[in-house]
Design a protein around this motif. Structure first.
Motif, short mmCIF file in Angstrom:
data_model
loop_
_atom_site.label_atom_id
_atom_site.label_comp_id
_atom_site.label_asym_id
_atom_site.label_seq_id
_atom_site.Cartn_x
_atom_site.Cartn_y
_atom_site.Cartn_z
N ARG A 297 46.18 57.37 76.36
CA ARG A 297 46.81 58.69 76.40
C ARG A 297 46.58 59.54 75.15
N GLY A 298 46.31 58.90 74.03
CA GLY A 298 46.16 59.63 72.77
C GLY A 298 47.46 59.85 72.04
N SER A 299 48.56 59.41 72.61
CA SER A 299 49.87 59.47 71.97
C SER A 299 50.81 58.56 72.73
N THR A 300 51.95 58.29 72.13
CA THR A 300 53.00 57.52 72.79
C THR A 300 54.33 57.87 72.16
N VAL A 301 55.40 57.60 72.86
CA VAL A 301 56.74 57.88 72.37
C VAL A 301 57.27 56.62 71.68
N VAL A 302 57.81 56.82 70.49
CA VAL A 302 58.31 55.72 69.67
C VAL A 302 59.76 56.00 69.31
N GLY A 303 60.55 54.94 69.22
CA GLY A 303 61.95 55.08 68.87
C GLY A 303 62.19 54.99 67.37
N ASP A 304 63.45 55.11 67.00
CA ASP A 304 63.87 55.03 65.60
C ASP A 304 63.95 53.59 65.10
N VAL A 305 63.92 52.63 66.02
CA VAL A 305 64.10 51.23 65.67
C VAL A 305 62.75 50.51 65.71
N HIS A 306 62.44 49.81 64.63
CA HIS A 306 61.19 49.04 64.55
C HIS A 306 61.24 47.90 65.57
N PRO A 307 60.13 47.63 66.25
CA PRO A 307 60.12 46.56 67.26
C PRO A 307 60.57 45.19 66.73
N ALA A 308 60.39 44.91 65.44
CA ALA A 308 60.79 43.62 64.86
C ALA A 308 62.30 43.40 64.93
N VAL A 309 63.07 44.45 65.15
CA VAL A 309 64.53 44.32 65.26
C VAL A 309 64.90 43.43 66.44
N ALA A 310 64.05 43.35 67.45
CA ALA A 310 64.33 42.52 68.62
C ALA A 310 64.57 41.05 68.24
N SER A 311 63.98 40.60 67.14
CA SER A 311 64.15 39.21 66.72
C SER A 311 65.50 38.95 66.07
N VAL A 312 66.23 40.01 65.72
CA VAL A 312 67.51 39.87 65.03
C VAL A 312 68.67 40.30 65.93
N ALA A 313 68.48 41.37 66.66
CA ALA A 313 69.56 41.96 67.47
C ALA A 313 69.93 41.07 68.64
N GLY A 314 71.20 41.15 69.03
CA GLY A 314 71.64 40.47 70.25
C GLY A 314 71.20 41.22 71.48
#
Length: 168
Positions: A121-138
């Motif tokens: 697509r040449g772009s994508t939508v990204v959130g405020d939270v880094h994907p690595a947070v998944a390893s810590v968050a419940g």
């Protein structure tokens, strides 16, 4: 009637069975559209709420106290794993279009499914939270597909309520 995004976040938390009452909630972002109304809705549900922003001193220390963390600051990947209390429910409200490949590689790695999407697509939508947070968050809401669809649903709910009030 609350705004659709904060109402959508509450709906998401409640549907996922996240306890709000008596918990520490942190909202990153103080906008009139999301941050402040989000804090008020959490307060109405008996959470102890802290509102943070880009100038909060030792932001990571504050966010690590949160049982419920809502990120609405508008900076891709801003919230890192080190900023999250283990087991916390994290809701990512951020939706920032990113058209820089290096940013996507930095956030998601190479190779990754998000990088493949970016390359198509040449772009994508990204959130405020880094994907690595998944390893810590419940629990962690996805971007896209988390708070966004619930924002739309709450907007429709508010529209219906307004139409009913007008008819009455």
């Amino acid at each position: 009637m609350p705004g659709p995004t904060p109402a959508g976040v509450i709906e998401l938390l409640e549907r996922e069975g996240v306890t709000i009452a008596g918990r520490q909630a942190v909202v990153i972002g103080r906008s009139d559209i999301v941050g402040k109304p989000m804090a008020l809705l959490l307060l109405q549900r008996d959470a102890t709420v802290t509102v943070c922003h880009s100038r909060t001193q030792d932001l990571a220390a504050v966010t690590r106290t949160a049982d419920v963390l809502v990120a609405a600051i508008g900076r891709p990947g801003f919230v890192t794993a080190e900023m999250v209390k283990p087991g916390a429910a994290v809701v990512d409200v951020g939706t920032t279009p990113v058209s820089d490949r290096a940013t996507i590689v930095k956030l998601f790695g190479d190779p990754s499914a998000r990088l493949e999407t970016f390359d198509k697509r040449g772009s994508t939508v990204v959130g405020d939270v880094h994907p690595a947070v998944a390893s810590v968050a419940g629990a962690l809401s996805p971007v896209p597909g988390g708070a966004g669809p619930l924002t739309i649903a709450m907007l429709l709910k508010n529209t219906l309520a307004a139409a009913r009030a007008r008819r009455a």
